[in-house]
Design an enzyme around this catalytic site. Structure first.
Site, PDB file in Angstrom:
ATOM      1  N   ASP A   1       0.826  -1.198   0.000  1.00 13.66           N
ATOM      2  CA  ASP A   1       0.000   0.000   0.000  1.00 13.66           C
ATOM      3  C   ASP A   1       0.867   1.258   0.000  1.00 13.66           C
ATOM      4  O   ASP A   1       0.611   2.215  -0.728  1.00 13.66           O
ATOM      5  CB  ASP A   1      -0.843  -0.032   1.292  1.00 13.66           C
ATOM      6  CG  ASP A   1      -2.235   0.498   1.084  1.00 13.66           C
ATOM      7  OD1 ASP A   1      -2.519   0.969  -0.007  1.00 13.66           O
ATOM      8  OD2 ASP A   1      -3.017   0.433   2.049  1.00 13.66           O
TER       9      ASP A   1
ATOM     10  N   LYS B   1     -11.231   7.845   9.206  1.00 10.85           N
ATOM     11  CA  LYS B   1     -11.086   7.981   7.753  1.00 10.85           C
ATOM     12  C   LYS B   1      -9.606   7.901   7.399  1.00 10.85           C
ATOM     13  O   LYS B   1      -8.839   8.812   7.647  1.00 10.85           O
ATOM     14  CB  LYS B   1     -11.662   9.299   7.239  1.00 10.85           C
ATOM     15  CG  LYS B   1     -12.003   9.154   5.768  1.00 10.85           C
ATOM     16  CD  LYS B   1     -11.725  10.322   4.863  1.00 10.85           C
ATOM     17  CE  LYS B   1     -10.369  10.792   4.600  1.00 10.85           C
ATOM     18  NZ  LYS B   1      -9.543   9.991   3.682  1.00 10.85           N
TER      19      LYS B   1
ATOM     20  N   GLY C   1      -1.876  15.266   9.297  1.00  6.72           N
ATOM     21  CA  GLY C   1      -1.721  15.483   7.863  1.00  6.72           C
ATOM     22  C   GLY C   1      -1.018  16.798   7.601  1.00  6.72           C
ATOM     23  O   GLY C   1      -0.280  17.303   8.453  1.00  6.72           O
TER      24      GLY C   1
ATOM     25  N   THR D   1      -4.535  21.111   4.927  1.00  9.50           N
ATOM     26  CA  THR D   1      -5.714  20.335   5.341  1.00  9.50           C
ATOM     27  C   THR D   1      -6.010  20.586   6.822  1.00  9.50           C
ATOM     28  O   THR D   1      -7.173  20.672   7.224  1.00  9.50           O
ATOM     29  CB  THR D   1      -5.510  18.829   5.080  1.00  9.50           C
ATOM     30  OG1 THR D   1      -4.985  18.655   3.778  1.00  9.50           O
ATOM     31  CG2 THR D   1      -6.802  18.062   5.201  1.00  9.50           C
ATOM     32  N   GLY D   2      -4.958  20.734   7.615  1.00 13.54           N
ATOM     33  CA  GLY D   2      -5.134  21.038   9.043  1.00 13.54           C
ATOM     34  C   GLY D   2      -5.930  22.324   9.232  1.00 13.54           C
ATOM     35  O   GLY D   2      -6.805  22.412  10.102  1.00 13.54           O
TER      36      GLY D   2
ATOM     37  N   GLU E   1      -1.863  17.249  14.222  1.00 12.39           N
ATOM     38  CA  GLU E   1      -0.448  16.859  14.090  1.00 12.39           C
ATOM     39  C   GLU E   1      -0.083  17.132  12.644  1.00 12.39           C
ATOM     40  O   GLU E   1      -0.507  16.408  11.741  1.00 12.39           O
ATOM     41  CB  GLU E   1      -0.275  15.369  14.400  1.00 12.39           C
ATOM     42  CG  GLU E   1      -0.679  14.962  15.796  1.00 12.39           C
ATOM     43  CD  GLU E   1       0.245  15.515  16.858  1.00 12.39           C
ATOM     44  OE1 GLU E   1       1.355  15.955  16.519  1.00 12.39           O
ATOM     45  OE2 GLU E   1      -0.165  15.539  18.027  1.00 12.39           O
TER      46      GLU E   1
ATOM     47  N   CYS F   1       6.930  13.033   9.321  1.00 12.58           N
ATOM     48  CA  CYS F   1       6.659  14.425   9.707  1.00 12.58           C
ATOM     49  C   CYS F   1       7.824  15.027  10.481  1.00 12.58           C
ATOM     50  O   CYS F   1       8.111  16.213  10.372  1.00 12.58           O
ATOM     51  CB  CYS F   1       5.391  14.464  10.553  1.00 12.58           C
ATOM     52  SG  CYS F   1       5.432  13.281  11.892  1.00 12.58           S
TER      53      CYS F   1
ATOM     54  N   GLU G   1       8.245  21.977   3.455  1.00 11.93           N
ATOM     55  CA  GLU G   1       8.314  20.535   3.718  1.00 11.93           C
ATOM     56  C   GLU G   1       8.292  19.781   2.383  1.00 11.93           C
ATOM     57  O   GLU G   1       7.317  19.879   1.630  1.00 11.93           O
ATOM     58  CB  GLU G   1       7.118  20.107   4.574  1.00 11.93           C
ATOM     59  CG  GLU G   1       7.202  18.655   5.012  1.00 11.93           C
ATOM     60  CD  GLU G   1       5.967  18.202   5.782  1.00 11.93           C
ATOM     61  OE1 GLU G   1       4.844  18.512   5.355  1.00 11.93           O
ATOM     62  OE2 GLU G   1       6.143  17.530   6.810  1.00 11.93           O
TER      63      GLU G   1
HETATM   64  P1  NAD Z   1      -3.117  15.402   3.765  1.00  2.65           P
HETATM   65  O1  NAD Z   1      -3.353  16.619   4.575  1.00  2.65           O
HETATM   66  O2  NAD Z   1      -3.160  15.526   2.286  1.00  2.65           O
HETATM   67  O3  NAD Z   1      -4.177  14.257   4.124  1.00  2.65           O
HETATM   68  C1  NAD Z   1      -4.324  13.770   5.435  1.00  2.65           C
HETATM   69  C2  NAD Z   1      -5.726  13.197   5.589  1.00  2.65           C
HETATM   70  O4  NAD Z   1      -6.667  14.260   5.475  1.00  2.65           O
HETATM   71  C3  NAD Z   1      -6.116  12.171   4.526  1.00  2.65           C
HETATM   72  O5  NAD Z   1      -6.899  11.160   5.115  1.00  2.65           O
HETATM   73  C4  NAD Z   1      -6.959  12.995   3.566  1.00  2.65           C
HETATM   74  O6  NAD Z   1      -7.888  12.223   2.825  1.00  2.65           O
HETATM   75  C5  NAD Z   1      -7.668  13.920   4.531  1.00  2.65           C
HETATM   76  N1  NAD Z   1      -8.186  15.160   3.927  1.00  2.65           N
HETATM   77  C6  NAD Z   1      -7.775  15.792   2.802  1.00  2.65           C
HETATM   78  N2  NAD Z   1      -8.517  16.909   2.593  1.00  2.65           N
HETATM   79  C7  NAD Z   1      -9.399  16.992   3.610  1.00  2.65           C
HETATM   80  C8  NAD Z   1     -10.387  17.932   3.988  1.00  2.65           C
HETATM   81  N3  NAD Z   1     -10.648  19.013   3.252  1.00  2.65           N
HETATM   82  N4  NAD Z   1     -11.078  17.715   5.128  1.00  2.65           N
HETATM   83  C9  NAD Z   1     -10.819  16.648   5.907  1.00  2.65           C
HETATM   84  N5  NAD Z   1      -9.896  15.706   5.597  1.00  2.65           N
HETATM   85  C10 NAD Z   1      -9.186  15.880   4.466  1.00  2.65           C
HETATM   86  O7  NAD Z   1      -1.729  14.817   4.265  1.00  2.65           O
HETATM   87  P2  NAD Z   1      -0.948  13.536   3.710  1.00  2.65           P
HETATM   88  O8  NAD Z   1      -0.329  13.932   2.395  1.00  2.65           O
HETATM   89  O9  NAD Z   1      -1.817  12.352   3.780  1.00  2.65           O
HETATM   90  O10 NAD Z   1       0.190  13.351   4.814  1.00  2.65           O
HETATM   91  C11 NAD Z   1       1.386  14.028   4.799  1.00  2.65           C
HETATM   92  C12 NAD Z   1       1.384  15.163   5.799  1.00  2.65           C
HETATM   93  O11 NAD Z   1       1.091  14.651   7.100  1.00  2.65           O
HETATM   94  C13 NAD Z   1       2.748  15.812   5.925  1.00  2.65           C
HETATM   95  O12 NAD Z   1       2.611  17.212   5.960  1.00  2.65           O
HETATM   96  C14 NAD Z   1       3.269  15.297   7.252  1.00  2.65           C
HETATM   97  O13 NAD Z   1       4.220  16.124   7.861  1.00  2.65           O
HETATM   98  C15 NAD Z   1       2.027  15.176   8.049  1.00  2.65           C
HETATM   99  N6  NAD Z   1       2.196  14.225   9.168  1.00  2.65           N
HETATM  100  C16 NAD Z   1       2.312  14.729  10.439  1.00  2.65           C
HETATM  101  C17 NAD Z   1       2.519  13.870  11.515  1.00  2.65           C
HETATM  102  C18 NAD Z   1       2.670  14.404  12.933  1.00  2.65           C
HETATM  103  O14 NAD Z   1       2.618  13.620  13.865  1.00  2.65           O
HETATM  104  N7  NAD Z   1       2.849  15.693  13.118  1.00  2.65           N
HETATM  105  C19 NAD Z   1       2.584  12.492  11.296  1.00  2.65           C
HETATM  106  C20 NAD Z   1       2.464  12.010   9.996  1.00  2.65           C
HETATM  107  C21 NAD Z   1       2.265  12.901   8.936  1.00  2.65           C
END
Ligand code: NAD
Length: 490
Positions: free
Chosen positions: A90, A176, A229, A233-234, A251, A285, A383
């Site tokens: 995956d 999700k 994420g 998105t955060g 996070e 991250c 990043e």
């Molecule tokens: P992303 O923000 O693209 O997606 C994360 C999740 O959010 C996914 O499940 C996605 O489907 C969902 N999502 C996307 N748009 C959304 C919306 N509008 N509303 C609600 N949910 C939505 O991130 P990614 O590319 O999956 O992951 C990489 C990022 O995650 C990097 O920036 C990384 O640094 C961060 N990360 C942080 C930590 C931590 O502990 N601080 C750990 C792992 C990853």
């Protein structure tokens, strides 16, 4: 057959029948499809979770929940090999790393089982107040329906970091997973079903972020949002949370520094710097992606890093001895390659920077090192989330700290030196939620995890992670038979 969504203890088809192709990043081939749940499915899942929270699950003791958490942990441990192999297909990561992730996920459920039991002992704890006519106690009640949204870099482990404390607290939840790596979350749903988790307590909706994810963040009956994420998105999740005054923990990303002083042990530095940026293909991250090195040791260190980076075995994560697998997806691969092109204009490419020779398919990339990176370069500030190390040099401790803290992120920071007083001084001044001295990335599940600045809000793991899913309720009891006599003088 397309796996269904796990809602209310049953496997249900997505309302609109959409599907997601799951791609093996080592071959670029679709090897599964799964359901693309949409807002309608999220609504059904939240309704089920709300109902389950109002039922017997909401009245369980921590000890009762601990039994369930341990059963989940046991099943994960028992199925470790199969779960790890699924994670490799995956996500692309090497099997040895995936096996470590799955063990950590099992450990996480066991740890929160212990915290759930400890919670029973804290229920009704007395809080000293400065008036002995009153007795004040605190009870910890579940925060309600939790919406858990996780990324693709540690699919099962990131889910465990949220599902385990949510269950330990007595919450019900809708998880999700990322659309890029949905499979182990569905396995977790099956494991919960087999562990007799009551219907509706755990729901898993696979789907796209801008549809299923956005609805989960905005659903008025979700009381707690836990998100891992990217920063954009955060911001969307926090904005949705603000509309209903939901509790939210975030996070987010990072651009973490590793500061190396002249007196550090060179070979130790080489190992930790490489682990800190190439582990999980740099899709971490907290990856220490900015190496800030004192001038006296810089030349020798860069030479050794380039030498070792060229030796790294790249390949399919399922193959023996592979240290660097493919990046997770076409979009992530293109994003990282884009940054490498930008980097070539901004700094000196010392190693890597291209698809390794002999790899026709798969999102493979050589471990990449840029040196002489100026602090205003995009590759220094943004990043990249790939196996790309950026190096800058410094002359004084003050300069090193200015470079290290000169970032909008504040997730992690590392310092390497034999002078432990200096290490402690630098650790105190790092603007980061996690600090490593003479190492990078080791992570235990008992301490708090999370970032300052744009790296997030709140902390996960340890008892901090449990508190995210609890509402402390104050109960103050007037015990004196005499009138209070302050408001009405009689
Ligand atoms: P992303 O923000 O693209 O997606 C994360 C999740 O959010 C996914 O499940 C996605 O489907 C969902 N999502 C996307 N748009 C959304 C919306 N509008 N509303 C609600 N949910 C939505 O991130 P990614 O590319 O999956 O992951 C990489 C990022 O995650 C990097 O920036 C990384 O640094 C961060 N990360 C942080 C930590 C931590 O502990 N601080 C750990 C792992 C990853």
């Amino acid at each position: 057959m397309t796996p269904k969504l796990f809602i209310d203890g049953t496997w249900q088809a997505a309302a609109r029948g959409g599907t997601i192709d799951v791609v093996d990043p080592a071959t670029e081939r679709v090897f599964r499809t799964c359901s693309a749940g949409t807002a309608d499915d999220v609504d059904r899942a939240v309704t089920a979770a709300k109902r389950a929270g109002q039922g017997p699950w909401g009245r369980t003791t921590g000890r009762e929940r601990a039994v369930v958490l341990c059963a989940i942990a046991d099943a994960i441990e028992r199925e470790k090999q199969a779960l790890a192999e699924l994670e490799v297909r995956d996500n692309g990561k090497p099997l040895a790393e995936a096996l470590g992730d799955i063990s950590d996920a099992a450990y996480c459920f066991n740890l929160y089982a212990a915290y759930a039991e400890e919670l029973d002992a804290r229920q009704g704890e007395a809080i000293a107040v400065p008036d002995d006519r009153f007795k004040t106690t605190v009870k910890y009640v579940p925060a309600g329906v939790a919406g858990l949204i996780v990324p693709w870099n540690y699919p099962l482990l990131m889910a465990a970091w949220k599902v385990a404390p949510a269950l330990a607290a007595g919450c019900t939840l809708v998880l999700k997973p990322s659309e890029f790596t949905p499979l182990t979350a569905l396995e977790l749903a099956r494991i919960c079903e087999e562990a007799a988790v009551p219907p509706g307590v755990v729901n898993v909706v696979t789907g796209y972020g801008n549809d299923a994810g956005a609805r989960l963040a905005a659903h008025p009956d979700v009381r707690k949002l836990a998100f891992t994420g990217s920063v954009p998105t955060g911001i969307a999740v926090a904005t949705a949370a603000a509309r209903d005054i939901k509790s939210v923990s975030l996070e987010l990303g990072g651009k973490s520094p590793i500061v190396v002083f002249d007196d550090a042990d060179l070979e130790q530095v080489v190992e930790w710097v490489m682990f800190g940026i190439f582990w999980n293909q740099g899709q971490v991250c907290s990856a220490t992606s900015r190496l800030i090195v004192e001038r006296g040791i810089a030349g020798r260190l860069i030479e050794r890093l380039v030498e070792e980076a060229r030796k790294i075995t790249i390949g399919n994560g399922m193959d023996e001895g592979v240290l660097l697998g493919p990046l997770v997806s076409r979009s992530q691969y293109d994003k990282v390659l884009g940054y490498i092109e930008i980097g070539k204009q901004e700094a000196r490419l010392a190693s890597g920077g291209r698809r390794p020779p002999g790899f026709d398919a798969g999102y493979f990339l050589e471990p990449t090192i840029f040196t002489g990176v100026p602090p205003d370069a995009r590759i220094w500030r943004e990043e990249i989330f790939g196996p790309v190390l950026c190096v800058a040099e410094f002359g004084t401790e003050e300069e090193a700290l200015t470079l290290a803290n000169g970032s909008e992120f504040g997730l992690a920071a590392a310092v390497m030196t034999r002078d432990l007083e200096r290490a402690a001084r630098v650790a105190d001044r790092f603007e980061a939620g996690v600090v490593w001295i003479n190492c990078s990335q080791p992570n235990f599940l008992e301490p708090p995890w999370g970032g300052m600045k744009k790296s997030g809000v709140g902390r996960e793991l340890g008892t901090w992670g449990l508190m995210n899913f609890l509402e402390p309720k104050q109960i103050t009891n007037y015990l004196s038979p005499a009138p209070w006599g302050w408001y009405l003088k009689g």
